[in-house]
Write a protein that holds these residues in place. Structure first.
Motif, PDB file in Angstrom:
ATOM      1  N   ILE A 226       0.938  -1.352   0.176  1.00 21.36           N
ATOM      2  CA  ILE A 226       0.035   0.169   0.301  1.00 21.36           C
ATOM      3  C   ILE A 226       0.894   1.026   0.039  1.00 21.36           C
ATOM      4  N   ILE A 227       1.523   1.316   0.645  1.00 25.61           N
ATOM      5  CA  ILE A 227       3.168   2.552   0.875  1.00 25.61           C
ATOM      6  C   ILE A 227       3.406   2.769  -0.628  1.00 25.61           C
ATOM      7  N   ASN A 228       3.916   1.635  -0.853  1.00 30.56           N
ATOM      8  CA  ASN A 228       4.540   1.721  -2.462  1.00 30.56           C
ATOM      9  C   ASN A 228       3.836   2.297  -3.835  1.00 30.56           C
ATOM     10  N   ARG A 229       2.356   1.527  -3.263  1.00 35.33           N
ATOM     11  CA  ARG A 229       1.753   1.529  -4.752  1.00 35.33           C
ATOM     12  C   ARG A 229       0.293   2.926  -4.449  1.00 35.33           C
TER      13      ARG A 229
ATOM     14  N   ALA B 264       0.570   9.885  -5.480  1.00 37.39           N
ATOM     15  CA  ALA B 264       0.872  10.279  -6.630  1.00 37.39           C
ATOM     16  C   ALA B 264       0.090   9.337  -7.560  1.00 37.39           C
ATOM     17  N   GLN B 265      -1.128   9.069  -6.156  1.00 42.15           N
ATOM     18  CA  GLN B 265      -2.291   8.269  -7.638  1.00 42.15           C
ATOM     19  C   GLN B 265      -2.779   9.920  -8.558  1.00 42.15           C
ATOM     20  N   LEU B 266      -3.328  10.839  -8.156  1.00 39.41           N
ATOM     21  CA  LEU B 266      -3.992  12.046  -8.782  1.00 39.41           C
ATOM     22  C   LEU B 266      -2.842  12.963  -9.888  1.00 39.41           C
ATOM     23  N   ALA B 267      -1.672  12.513  -9.515  1.00 37.15           N
ATOM     24  CA  ALA B 267      -0.207  13.446  -9.987  1.00 37.15           C
ATOM     25  C   ALA B 267      -1.102  14.219 -11.214  1.00 37.15           C
TER      26      ALA B 267
END
Length: 397
Positions: free
Chosen positions: A377-380, A385-388
């Motif tokens: 979860i921390i890595n992915r 990062a998801q919303l960039a």
């Protein structure tokens, strides 16, 4: 683009305490940090209206309507107009007037619609404005599945809803500049059905606040070990069907090997069918709780036995972030970037009973799987990062 953004939401995203509001809240916060945003949407009651005002500091304006249309009225309107009930249920002349007024008065160059129900408020003539549609998941497939598995009048209603909603979704997808889905699996399904390219249909994965959902830092529920936990909105049919089947069919096989085990159904608005489960031996139905984390922290195993699921299940991501061993059905696992056998177990029916029993028998193995899940979860799944990718899709920065 340097103008303002109109954000349309079928449910005002505050508090971010359920799956749809969690995703929309983080998207809204990301956008509002970069451009002025006008938020228009629905709430269910006066308390929701009051809570929604906590969003005001991040917004250029906020416009709310309490959704009071009954299911019967929405159904009758849908039959008369030949449209999906899901769309009729969110029809509102007042919201339409709000949208028209804002578009006439403000320099809005982008419209972001969250959930297919809100696409009906995007004007036919967008006058050069960019339109981004976040479907989240292919909702029509859920109704189609109900229609295939059911019988009688309700099955006919679900088949009709699935067919009309699919036609509606496809038309909106072809009209929007870009359509977003919560996983690549959902995006690929929609691309194939609507005949659209990857330029027009994208995956925007959910994230998880792994600092909030951490395995320590708050008290856990005591005196309940070993315990299996399911979390979710308990008036949502896939959740209801899942816990009823698990409690009555799967859980007895687990208790046969581990008699002291409890099964806790944790979530707001349990239906009568869910409340009835509390009469079963070792089954707990909590109703709404102020915080699910103490229950997750206390879980020996978190179960997600959904038979019908769309998109990505936040309940699974939250449990993984809490370093809990998770046993999920194939439907609940779909769209999650994790390795079965390493980060969680994927099983169904009696295989799920065997997998849960194995985790209860081998707690060290379960703990190691939980730690691997949290690291994944921390890595992915970090929200930033998801919303960039949103910045480029919306032309913001």
């Amino acid at each position: 683009m340097t103008g303002e953004i109109l954000f349309l939401a079928h449910r005002i995203p505050f508090p971010p305490d359920r799956g749809d509001r969690i995703r929309s809240f983080h998207i809204l916060r990301h956008i509002a940090a970069r451009r002025p945003v006008h938020l228009i949407g629905f709430v269910d009651n006066e308390e929701d209206r009051r809570l929604a005002k906590e969003l005001l500091p991040m917004l250029a304006s906020l416009h709310i309507e309490i959704r009071s249309k009954s299911r019967l009225r929405a159904g009758l309107e849908a039959l008369m107009l030949g449209e999906p009930v899901s769309i009729a249920a969110f029809g509102s002349r007042r919201i339409m007037r709000m949208v028209d007024q804002l578009l006439a008065e403000r320099p809005i160059d982008t419209i972001f619609a969250y959930s297919g129900q809100m696409a009906q408020y995007v004007p036919d003539d967008r006058v050069g404005r960019r339109f981004v549609m976040d479907f989240v998941d292919v909702d029509s497939e859920k109704f189609a599945a109900y229609g295939r598995s059911g019988r009688g009048p309700l099955a006919w209603i679900n088949r009709r809803e699935g067919r009309l909603l699919a036609e509606y979704e496809d038309s909106i997808g072809r009209w929007a500049d870009v359509s977003l889905f919560v996983s690549e699996a959902e995006a690929a399904l929609f691309r194939k059905r609507a005949g659209l390219s990857t330029n027009h249909v994208r995956a925007l994965d959910n994230g998880i606040d792994h600092r909030k959902f951490a395995p320590d830092g708050f008290p856990r529920v005591e005196g309940a070990e070993p315990m299996l936990v399911f979390t979710g909105q308990m008036d949502y049919r896939p959740n209801v069907d899942a816990v009823c089947y698990f409690a009555r069919r799967t859980f007895p096989a687990i208790r046969a090997k581990h008699p002291a085990t409890l099964f806790a159904v944790v979530g707001r608005n349990p239906t009568p069918a869910v409340r009835e489960l509390a009469k079963l031996k070792n089954v707990i139905v909590t109703g709404e709780v102020p915080d699910v984390r103490p229950w997750l922290a206390a879980a020996s195993v978190v179960v997600a036995p959904l038979d019908i699921a769309r998109g990505v299940q936040n309940k699974v991501l939250e449990a993984m972030a809490m370093a809990r061993p998770v046993v999920a059905s194939p439907a609940a696992f779909e769209g999650i970037d994790a390795e079965p056998g390493k980060h969680l177990i994927v099983a169904h029916g009696y295989e799920m009973a065997n997998a849960v029993s194995h985790m209860l028998t081998h707690p060290d193995e379960a703990a190691a799987m939980g730690q691997a899940a949290r690291q994944q979860i921390i890595n992915r799944y970090d929200w930033d990062a998801q919303l960039a990718a949103l910045d480029g899709l919306l032309g913001i920065g």
